[in-house]
Design an enzyme around this catalytic site. Structure first.
Site, PDB file in Angstrom:
ATOM      1  N   HIS A 265       0.726  -1.254  -0.008  1.00  0.00           N
ATOM      2  CA  HIS A 265       0.153  -0.084  -0.112  1.00  0.00           C
ATOM      3  C   HIS A 265       0.776   1.291  -0.066  1.00  0.00           C
ATOM      4  O   HIS A 265       0.762   2.131  -0.829  1.00  0.00           O
ATOM      5  CB  HIS A 265      -0.810   0.275   1.216  1.00  0.00           C
ATOM      6  N   GLU A 266       1.864   1.192   0.842  1.00  0.00           N
ATOM      7  CA  GLU A 266       2.721   2.395   0.996  1.00  0.00           C
ATOM      8  C   GLU A 266       3.773   2.603  -0.006  1.00  0.00           C
ATOM      9  O   GLU A 266       3.899   3.979  -0.430  1.00  0.00           O
ATOM     10  CB  GLU A 266       3.561   2.476   2.363  1.00  0.00           C
ATOM     11  N   HIS A 269       2.044   4.482  -2.866  1.00  0.00           N
ATOM     12  CA  HIS A 269       2.224   6.079  -2.485  1.00  0.00           C
ATOM     13  C   HIS A 269       3.689   6.351  -3.084  1.00  0.00           C
ATOM     14  O   HIS A 269       3.683   7.416  -4.068  1.00  0.00           O
ATOM     15  CB  HIS A 269       1.983   6.265  -0.991  1.00  0.00           C
ATOM     16  N   GLU A 295      -4.479   7.827  -3.221  1.00  0.00           N
ATOM     17  CA  GLU A 295      -5.001   6.333  -2.624  1.00  0.00           C
ATOM     18  C   GLU A 295      -5.421   5.341  -3.713  1.00  0.00           C
ATOM     19  O   GLU A 295      -5.210   4.092  -3.566  1.00  0.00           O
ATOM     20  CB  GLU A 295      -6.028   6.731  -1.848  1.00  0.00           C
TER      21      GLU A 295
END
Length: 500
Positions: A265-266, A269, A295
């Protein structure tokens, strides 16, 4: 030769970019390295930098240069004209918020973050309540001022600060479409999964080996460890600026996927931030196009790619090598079914793709009520628990499982939560277009090659920076306006796949 007004603005905003980077790294340090007893000191530091940033951005010199550059906008290139628009937007946001309010909010959120951590550990809301009360009051004042300056409702003004160009009417339309279909889809998917329940891949997974696995996967994806780093924190996050990106995750010795999926997820980003156009890096047009699009990149990597059969074909040999796993529970098909297993759970960051939007819808409703004064701070835990019961049929046993699970309100990020659900919708729409344009992409991912994926994303998303509005970017990348349709098609195909 004298610099033009526009060129002078570029120099001024380059300084502002440096302030943003310093503030971002101080936030990273506060969550990863700083002793908790230093919160007040850090709050003072943050307040000084926030105040100086605000003073520079609202200086008469900036407004004069903006006026002069705007008079000659026809002489600018397209990206420069877009940059000028973004400069004005930042200036307008800053002018609407007095420097004293900025300073008070920086100090209040620094204190509230520490109190949130302690309250979360104790799983009791009461000690955090007065600190949240102070933050909400200041954010309410900020929203009122921003709304007046930007001709928006107070809550829309906060949303605009995170996802410029997206209004609550857009959010309401998408949430309405999801709200109509998701309850029935979740019910049908649970019935389908009950026909072939996944085996749980249990075990003990040493933290050190998990870190090695996560690092290896991040390197394969393309995360530049020479310009970024991975750490651990209670709440996974990404901070920094392009060229210095800090990623954290939360590792769990009882679950190998918690830390890995958090890191994916990170990393989504981080790859977006690193893929922004380098020639515009220190300018507003070179920034991300708002948190909904941010996101979408994290959820695309964590939820869509990371929970796919093709990714598991790549991951399975790594699990074997790092943890010597054996047995039917570690076969690819079972791992896939395990990762897409639906649960009416309590925790947002652990939620599956179908129940996740419902978590966001609850937060969206509650934060509007808090800001409007319709919900008292003391009543938040019960309102949260009742909302979870109504939307997902589950009820927290304590505040740690309830309204204390997210850091966002403690740090004043009201208006942020909708971007998570919008991000899931955007991710599905981008993924649908990606599959149509790069038909061999799933085989590439299965072989551990992510170049094709990120080339497409750089061409269609990352490399555009903030040149286009998020709505125009989505339409250009996918050929369709943003809607919930692609997400629902994706969800139905994935979660209603017949048992074999």
């Amino acid at each position: 030769m004298a610099l033009s007004p526009y060129q002078q603005l570029e120099q001024e905003f380059k300084k502002l970019h440096a302030f943003r980077g310093a503030l971002s790294l101080l936030r990273w340090d506060a969550a990863v390295m700083m002793p908790r007893g230093s919160a007040d000191v850090r709050g003072e530091q943050m307040a000084v930098l926030e105040t100086e940033y605000h003073t520079l951005l609202t200086a008469p010199k900036i407004s004069r240069l903006l006026d002069r550059a705007s008079a000659n906008v026809g002489q600018l290139e397209d990206w420069q004209a877009a940059n000028l628009t973004r400069m004005k937007h930042q200036r307008d946001h800053a002018i609407a918020t007095p420097v004293g309010l900025i300073s008070r909010l920086a100090k209040a959120t620094a204190r509230a973050e520490v109190q949130w951590l302690e309250a979360r550990e104790k799983r009791v809301f009461a000690g955090f309540a007065p600190h949240l009360e102070e933050v909400v009051k200041l954010v309410r004042d900020k929203a009122q001022l921003l709304g007046q300056a930007l001709n928006l409702t107070p809550y829309n003004a906060l949303v605009d600060g995170f996802s410029h160009g997206i209004a609550t009417t857009d959010i309401d339309d998408i949430f309405k479409g999801l709200g109509r279909r998701l309850p029935g889809l979740i019910k049908d998917a649970l019935e389908e999964q009950a026909k072939r329940p996944a085996l749980h891949p249990a075990g003990k997974f040493p933290i050190g080996k998990q870190r090695q696995l996560v690092t290896e996967v991040m390197k394969a994806i393309g995360f530049p460890f020479d310009r970024g780093r991975l750490d651990e924190s209670e709440h996974p996050f990404t901070e920094g600026v392009p060229g210095d990106i800090r990623v954290t995750t939360r590792l769990d010795s009882n679950d190998v996927f918690t830390g890995l999926l958090g890191a994916l997820h990170e990393t989504g980003h981080a790859m977006y931030d690193q893929g922004l156009p380098p020639e515009w890096r220190d300018q507003p047009v070179g920034r991300d196009r708002g948190m909904a699009l941010e996101e979408s990149q994290s959820l695309l990597l964590e939820m869509v790619i990371g929970r796919s059969r093709s990714f598991l074909r790549y991951l399975k040999p790594l699990l074997d090598r790092h943890f010597s796993v054996t047995g039917p529970e570690w076969e690819i098909e079972n791992l896939y079914r395990h990762l897409i297993t639906l649960r009416r759970g309590l925790i947002r960051v652990d939620a599956d793709e179908l129940t996740y939007p419902l978590h966001i819808m609850l937060r969206y409703e509650l934060e509007q009520q808090l800001l409007a004064g319709e919900l008292a701070i003391k009543d938040l835990p019960e309102a949260w628990n009742a909302g979870m019961d109504a939307k997902l049929g589950v009820r927290p046993a304590n505040d740690g499982e309830g309204c204390l699970q997210d850091i966002h309100w403690a740090v004043g990020s009201f208006g942020y939560f909708p971007s998570y659900a919008l991000g899931a919708v955007i991710a599905a729409q981008l993924h649908e277009a990606l599959l149509a344009e790069v038909p061999g992409i799933e085989e590439e991912i299965a072989s551990g090659k992510f170049t094709g994926l990120f080339e497409w994303l750089r061409n269609n998303v990352h490399g555009l920076g903030a040149k286009l509005s998020v709505q125009d970017l989505i339409k250009q990348a996918t050929g369709k306006p943003l809607s919930a349709a692609s997400f629902l098609r994706y969800a139905e195909a994935k979660y209603l796949e017949p048992a074999t």
